[in-house]
Design an enzyme around this catalytic site. Structure first.
Site, PDB file in Angstrom:
ATOM      1  N   ALA A  79       0.834  -1.197   0.000  1.00  0.00           N
ATOM      2  CA  ALA A  79       0.000   0.000   0.000  1.00  0.00           C
ATOM      3  C   ALA A  79       0.871   1.250   0.000  1.00  0.00           C
ATOM      4  O   ALA A  79       0.593   2.227  -0.715  1.00  0.00           O
ATOM      5  CB  ALA A  79      -0.940   0.000   1.207  1.00  0.00           C
ATOM      6  N   ASP A  80       1.929   1.247   0.782  1.00  0.00           N
ATOM      7  CA  ASP A  80       2.877   2.362   0.788  1.00  0.00           C
ATOM      8  C   ASP A  80       3.540   2.523  -0.576  1.00  0.00           C
ATOM      9  O   ASP A  80       3.625   3.629  -1.120  1.00  0.00           O
ATOM     10  CB  ASP A  80       3.968   2.116   1.841  1.00  0.00           C
ATOM     11  N   LEU A  81       4.061   1.435  -1.113  1.00  0.00           N
ATOM     12  CA  LEU A  81       4.803   1.508  -2.367  1.00  0.00           C
ATOM     13  C   LEU A  81       3.919   1.950  -3.520  1.00  0.00           C
ATOM     14  O   LEU A  81       4.309   2.795  -4.345  1.00  0.00           O
ATOM     15  CB  LEU A  81       5.439   0.155  -2.678  1.00  0.00           C
TER      16      LEU A  81
END
Length: 386
Positions: free
Chosen positions: A166-168
């Site tokens: 989700a961050d990436l």
């Protein structure tokens, strides 16, 4: 010449999504100045492992940047900050909603200084909506935006993905939005605000699984290593281990049956097309698993490679990093003794450049201050920089 030569980016972000975006822009040639508090980006302390005081986590997303250790709350820091903003093209921030404004780096205040500024906000749940003030972390969003419910063994508990997807993905979305905003500014002369969030990104990344739910109204099952809509497209057991097989078209299904000397499957109505195979998944995969258990993984890899059917071993991370493709494609790099995974972006005319290793905290504070005509000794004495 790099794609983003001459573009100045101020990165007021930490951990992963914002720094990932900043590193992508830096790899493309932007001058990315990472503004860090005196204690540094949180990931500087996330370890082990460490190498010469540098954490592997920080190293993965901070190459090609310059580090300015600055206390934004110190009155003496304001002249340097405003000088940076006047020259900047892009600013990336991932504070909790409202924090940027309390620090004097909110969009309205900085856009008044530089109307051409592209201001990218990254958050857990967006800068608007009922959860705008909630902190957002990848693990929490993987759970809340549906990803964990479809990840893991069919009869097991929900699992997060092994990396912070989700961050990436949010970092990549931020990069895409920034590049679009730079193009718009080229024609309009105006900057704008960008609002990307982990929740929005993860929900959109449900892709075909989310679409299936919208089509049917039925919730998505957890499929483990199987595919909800394609059969056979999963992991299988060989005599000495597992491998994955991806039969994603009817042509490949014919090639699979021929390679396995099972032309009878082509005449079996249960397996006549993909929709039928999905319906009769259990029967077909039991037959295939029984066959695969008779030989080692290497046998099946060679057989399917020769038949032109997508197949692969299940490699460890160490094996993947040593893969011949990783070597041939330049995905193993080293800067000043720091090993890293290289950029996947390949541009023929303006290739990425690796110019700086991940910076030490405040490594470039003095040179940045001097560039803007300020005395670093005075700034340091006033508690503005370190």
């Amino acid at each position: 010449m790099s794609s983003l030569s001459g573009i100045v980016v101020l990165e007021l972000s930490r951990v992963l999504a914002g720094p990932w975006c900043g590193m992508q822009l830096a790899d493309l040639g932007a001058d990315v100045i990472k503004l860090e508090p005196f204690e540094g980006d949180d990931t500087r302390g996330l370890g082990p492992p460490f190498k010469d005081g540098l954490s592997a986590y920080f190293a993965c997303c901070n190459r090609n940047k310059r580090s300015l250790a600055i206390d934004l709350r110190a009155p003496g820091a304001r002249p340097l900050l405003e000088a940076l903003v006047r020259e900047a093209d892009v600013l990336i921030e991932n504070y909790r909603t409202g924090t940027a404004e309390t620090l004097g780096v909110g969009y309205e205040e900085l856009a008044a200084i530089n109307p051409r500024l592209i201001y990218c906000s990254i958050s857990g749940y967006g800068r608007t909506g009922p959860d705008a003030t909630r902190p957002g972390y990848d693990y929490v969003v993987q759970a809340e935006a549906g990803l964990m419910s479809i990840t893991g063994a069919i009869d097991g508990e929900p699992h997060k993905v092994g990396v912070a997807v989700a961050d990436l993905a949010t970092g990549q979305n931020a990069t895409t939005a920034i590049l679009a905003a730079l193009f718009h500014r080229h024609t309009s002369g105006r900057g704008q605000r960008i609002d990307v969030s982990l929740f929005d990104t993860q929900l959109s990344w449900l892709a075909n699984v989310g679409s299936n739910v919208l089509f049917t109204g039925e919730d998505a099952p957890r499929c483990g290593n199987e595919h909800p809509s394609i059969v056979p497209y999963q992991a299988f057991h060989a005599r000495d281990g597992e491998f994955v097989l991806a039969v994603a078209s009817e042509k490949l299904w014919v090639q699979t049956c021929m390679a396995l000397d099972h032309e009878d499957w082509l005449r079996d109505a249960r397996y006549g097309n993909n929709a039928a195979r999905v319906t009769h998944r259990e029967a077909l995969c039991l037959e295939m698993d029984s066959l695969f258990l008779t030989q080692d993984v290497a046998h099946w890899l060679a057989l399917f490679d020769a038949a032109g059917v997508p197949v692969a071993p299940i490699n460890s991370v160490k094996q993947a990093l040593a893969h011949p493709v990783a070597q041939a494609r330049g995905l193993r790099i080293e800067l000043a003794g720091v090993p890293m995974i290289g950029s996947p972006l390949n541009l023929s005319a303006t290739p990425v450049h690796y110019q700086r290793p991940p910076p030490h905290l405040g490594e470039h504070s003095d040179e940045i201050a001097r560039h803007y005509g300020l005395d670093p000794a005075v700034l340091r004495a006033n508690g503005a920089i370190r």
